[in-house]
Design a protein around this motif. Structure first.
Motif, PDB file in Angstrom:
ATOM      1  N   GLY A  31      34.510 130.531 125.139  1.00 26.40           N
ATOM      2  CA  GLY A  31      33.269 130.729 124.402  1.00 26.40           C
ATOM      3  C   GLY A  31      33.195 129.875 123.149  1.00 26.40           C
ATOM      4  N   HIS A  32      32.364 130.302 122.206  1.00 25.36           N
ATOM      5  CA  HIS A  32      32.134 129.545 120.978  1.00 25.36           C
ATOM      6  C   HIS A  32      33.340 129.674 120.039  1.00 25.36           C
ATOM      7  CE1 HIS A  32      30.022 127.469 117.911  1.00 25.36           C
ATOM      8  NE2 HIS A  32      29.940 128.501 117.101  1.00 25.36           N
ATOM      9  N   VAL A  33      33.743 128.574 119.463  1.00 21.34           N
ATOM     10  CA  VAL A  33      34.873 128.568 118.532  1.00 21.34           C
ATOM     11  C   VAL A  33      34.341 128.710 117.112  1.00 21.34           C
ATOM     12  CG1 VAL A  33      36.805 127.243 117.617  1.00 21.34           C
ATOM     13  CG2 VAL A  33      36.276 127.161 120.072  1.00 21.34           C
ATOM     14  N   GLU A  34      34.739 129.780 116.458  1.00 25.14           N
ATOM     15  CA  GLU A  34      34.288 130.069 115.104  1.00 25.14           C
ATOM     16  C   GLU A  34      35.487 130.208 114.176  1.00 25.14           C
ATOM     17  OE1 GLU A  34      32.062 133.669 115.514  1.00 25.14           O
ATOM     18  OE2 GLU A  34      30.258 132.635 116.226  1.00 25.14           O
ATOM     19  N   PRO A  35      35.295 130.066 112.869  1.00 23.98           N
ATOM     20  CA  PRO A  35      36.397 130.286 111.921  1.00 23.98           C
ATOM     21  C   PRO A  35      37.017 131.676 112.114  1.00 23.98           C
ATOM     22  CG  PRO A  35      34.542 129.256 110.809  1.00 23.98           C
ATOM     23  CD  PRO A  35      34.060 129.613 112.192  1.00 23.98           C
ATOM     24  N   GLY A  36      38.346 131.737 112.103  1.00 26.01           N
ATOM     25  CA  GLY A  36      39.032 133.014 112.269  1.00 26.01           C
ATOM     26  C   GLY A  36      39.213 133.462 113.697  1.00 26.01           C
ATOM     27  N   LEU A  37      38.852 132.633 114.667  1.00 24.71           N
ATOM     28  CA  LEU A  37      38.998 132.995 116.076  1.00 24.71           C
ATOM     29  C   LEU A  37      40.421 133.409 116.407  1.00 24.71           C
ATOM     30  CD1 LEU A  37      37.937 132.933 119.097  1.00 24.71           C
ATOM     31  CD2 LEU A  37      38.796 130.574 119.148  1.00 24.71           C
ATOM     32  N   SER A  38      40.566 134.480 117.184  1.00 23.03           N
ATOM     33  CA  SER A  38      41.854 134.904 117.717  1.00 23.03           C
ATOM     34  C   SER A  38      41.618 135.414 119.127  1.00 23.03           C
ATOM     35  CB  SER A  38      42.476 136.003 116.842  1.00 23.03           C
ATOM     36  OG  SER A  38      43.726 136.406 117.369  1.00 23.03           O
ATOM     37  N   LEU A  39      42.198 134.745 120.111  1.00 21.76           N
ATOM     38  CA  LEU A  39      41.888 135.040 121.504  1.00 21.76           C
ATOM     39  C   LEU A  39      43.140 134.913 122.359  1.00 21.76           C
ATOM     40  CD1 LEU A  39      39.578 135.513 123.638  1.00 21.76           C
ATOM     41  CD2 LEU A  39      39.480 133.010 123.851  1.00 21.76           C
ATOM     42  N   PHE A  40      43.351 135.894 123.260  1.00 22.23           N
ATOM     43  CA  PHE A  40      44.435 135.840 124.234  1.00 22.23           C
ATOM     44  C   PHE A  40      43.831 135.687 125.617  1.00 22.23           C
ATOM     45  CE2 PHE A  40      47.122 137.953 127.404  1.00 22.23           C
ATOM     46  CZ  PHE A  40      48.283 137.201 127.262  1.00 22.23           C
ATOM     47  N   VAL A  41      44.403 134.774 126.407  1.00 20.22           N
ATOM     48  CA  VAL A  41      43.845 134.444 127.722  1.00 20.22           C
ATOM     49  C   VAL A  41      44.957 134.442 128.762  1.00 20.22           C
ATOM     50  CG1 VAL A  41      42.705 132.648 129.094  1.00 20.22           C
ATOM     51  CG2 VAL A  41      42.021 133.006 126.721  1.00 20.22           C
ATOM     52  N   LEU A  42      44.675 134.972 129.944  1.00 19.38           N
ATOM     53  CA  LEU A  42      45.520 134.782 131.117  1.00 19.38           C
ATOM     54  C   LEU A  42      44.796 133.836 132.063  1.00 19.38           C
ATOM     55  CD1 LEU A  42      47.005 138.288 132.037  1.00 19.38           C
ATOM     56  CD2 LEU A  42      48.269 136.238 131.342  1.00 19.38           C
ATOM     57  N   MET A  43      45.462 132.743 132.401  1.00 19.80           N
ATOM     58  CA  MET A  43      44.882 131.751 133.299  1.00 19.80           C
ATOM     59  C   MET A  43      45.538 131.855 134.670  1.00 19.80           C
ATOM     60  SD  MET A  43      44.797 128.449 130.730  1.00 19.80           S
ATOM     61  CE  MET A  43      46.587 128.413 130.556  1.00 19.80           C
ATOM     62  N   GLY A  44      44.768 131.549 135.698  1.00 23.85           N
ATOM     63  CA  GLY A  44      45.304 131.597 137.055  1.00 23.85           C
ATOM     64  C   GLY A  44      44.998 130.350 137.848  1.00 23.85           C
ATOM     65  N   GLY A  45      44.945 129.205 137.165  1.00 29.81           N
ATOM     66  CA  GLY A  45      44.675 127.952 137.854  1.00 29.81           C
ATOM     67  C   GLY A  45      43.245 127.486 137.759  1.00 29.81           C
ATOM     68  N   ASP A  46      42.375 128.312 137.167  1.00 30.47           N
ATOM     69  CA  ASP A  46      40.973 127.913 137.067  1.00 30.47           C
ATOM     70  C   ASP A  46      40.746 126.858 135.991  1.00 30.47           C
ATOM     71  OD1 ASP A  46      41.851 129.965 135.467  1.00 30.47           O
ATOM     72  OD2 ASP A  46      39.956 131.056 135.425  1.00 30.47           O
ATOM     73  N   PHE A  47      41.629 126.803 134.998  1.00 28.91           N
ATOM     74  CA  PHE A  47      41.611 125.707 134.037  1.00 28.91           C
ATOM     75  C   PHE A  47      43.003 125.570 133.424  1.00 28.91           C
ATOM     76  CE2 PHE A  47      40.302 129.446 131.614  1.00 28.91           C
ATOM     77  CZ  PHE A  47      41.020 129.351 130.435  1.00 28.91           C
ATOM     78  N   SER A  48      43.218 124.472 132.739  1.00 32.93           N
ATOM     79  CA  SER A  48      44.536 124.159 132.193  1.00 32.93           C
ATOM     80  C   SER A  48      44.513 124.206 130.675  1.00 32.93           C
ATOM     81  CB  SER A  48      44.955 122.761 132.644  1.00 32.93           C
ATOM     82  OG  SER A  48      44.121 121.790 132.025  1.00 32.93           O
ATOM     83  N   LEU A  49      45.701 124.031 130.078  1.00 30.35           N
ATOM     84  CA  LEU A  49      45.777 123.917 128.628  1.00 30.35           C
ATOM     85  C   LEU A  49      44.969 122.718 128.145  1.00 30.35           C
ATOM     86  CD1 LEU A  49      46.926 124.668 125.840  1.00 30.35           C
ATOM     87  CD2 LEU A  49      49.001 123.380 126.446  1.00 30.35           C
ATOM     88  N   LEU A  50      44.999 121.625 128.895  1.00 27.57           N
ATOM     89  CA  LEU A  50      44.193 120.457 128.525  1.00 27.57           C
ATOM     90  C   LEU A  50      42.706 120.788 128.531  1.00 27.57           C
ATOM     91  CD1 LEU A  50      43.813 117.480 127.876  1.00 27.57           C
ATOM     92  CD2 LEU A  50      43.906 117.010 130.337  1.00 27.57           C
ATOM     93  N   ASP A  51      42.242 121.482 129.559  1.00 22.71           N
ATOM     94  CA  ASP A  51      40.833 121.860 129.617  1.00 22.71           C
ATOM     95  C   ASP A  51      40.449 122.741 128.430  1.00 22.71           C
ATOM     96  OD1 ASP A  51      40.221 120.628 132.196  1.00 22.71           O
ATOM     97  OD2 ASP A  51      41.460 122.202 133.060  1.00 22.71           O
ATOM     98  N   ALA A  52      41.314 123.677 128.092  1.00 22.49           N
ATOM     99  CA  ALA A  52      41.055 124.549 126.947  1.00 22.49           C
ATOM    100  C   ALA A  52      40.961 123.734 125.666  1.00 22.49           C
ATOM    101  CB  ALA A  52      42.149 125.610 126.837  1.00 22.49           C
ATOM    102  N   ALA A  53      41.879 122.781 125.504  1.00 24.52           N
ATOM    103  CA  ALA A  53      41.879 121.946 124.304  1.00 24.52           C
ATOM    104  C   ALA A  53      40.623 121.086 124.227  1.00 24.52           C
ATOM    105  CB  ALA A  53      43.120 121.069 124.283  1.00 24.52           C
ATOM    106  N   LEU A  54      40.201 120.538 125.350  1.00 24.07           N
ATOM    107  CA  LEU A  54      38.995 119.698 125.352  1.00 24.07           C
ATOM    108  C   LEU A  54      37.755 120.520 125.030  1.00 24.07           C
ATOM    109  CD1 LEU A  54      39.666 117.414 128.454  1.00 24.07           C
ATOM    110  CD2 LEU A  54      40.032 116.892 126.029  1.00 24.07           C
TER     111      LEU A  54
END
Length: 218
Positions: A31-54
């Motif tokens: 979702g939208h990245v805002e100041p103070g964001l704190s988020l925990f995610v479990l991935m199952g192959g639908d996207f990668s760390l690179l995709d998250a970073a981009l």
């Protein structure tokens, strides 16, 4: 040979064919990245760390990128280089495990692929198994860290994303204290700069150094 003209493996082509899909999945999850964001995610192959970073880079605007990885792939380096060429990334550096220097991806090591794209000074070799990406500019300081390397894989992986926390400063401080080593450095040199073996001996777990937020503040 430029990323657009060199021959591709079938695995590379399959990954590239899913680029838009994976980036979209990352955007929907984070979702939208805002100041103070704190988020925990479990991935199952639908996207990668690179995709998250981009996705984060797209959200916060032109920014610097620093990645920690046990190994990186050809698609990962090419994609980061493309975003850098388009101005979405202002710089890109890599903290890479020494063993990756011995890897061979169609005749080129992961470290050399990154060096070719961003210069020799962009790679620091050490002993690292942490997987993390820092993204920052004048307005945001985002840290992504978890179990996954940059590449996509069909496994359960965990990911924590935070903006502006002390953990960002901790990663930055540790990275800054790891001295650059020449290409082809020894494993002993890599252990020494990583502080996983202060004695310089063969037992990398013999004397573990401790890093703490207190060191950042001091």
């Amino acid at each position: 040979m430029s990323p657009s003209t060199k021959p591709r493996s079938s695995a590379y082509s399959r990954r590239a064919s899913r680029a838009a899909e994976c980036l979209s999945a990352a955007a929907e999850c984070i979702g939208h990245v805002e100041p103070g964001l704190s988020l925990f995610v479990l991935m199952g192959g639908d996207f990668s760390l690179l995709d998250a970073a981009l996705h984060v880079a797209r959200e916060i605007g032109p920014c610097h990128l620093s990645a920690w990885a046990w190994v990186v792939g050809e698609y990962d380096v090419d994609t980061i280089a493309d975003w850098h060429a388009r101005g979405a990334l202002l710089s890109a550096s890599l903290l890479l495990d020494r063993c990756a220097e011995d890897a061979d991806i169609r005749g080129v090591s992961p470290g050399d692929m990154w060096r070719e794209a961003f210069g020799d000074a962009s790679v620091r070799v050490c002993r690292v198994h942490s997987k993390a990406v820092r993204l920052w500019n004048d307005s945001f300081r985002v840290l992504l860290r978890g179990s996954a390397n940059l590449n996509r894989n069909d496994r359960l992986e965990n990911l924590d994303i935070s903006e502006g926390g002390p953990e960002f400063d901790l990663f930055a401080a540790v990275e800054a204290e790891i001295a650059p080593l020449p290409k082809g450095c020894s494993y002993r040199q890599a252990r020494a700069v990583s502080r996983v073996d202060d004695s310089g001996g063969a037992d990398m777990f013999g004397r573990l150094g401790a890093w703490s937020p207190a060191r950042v503040a001091s």
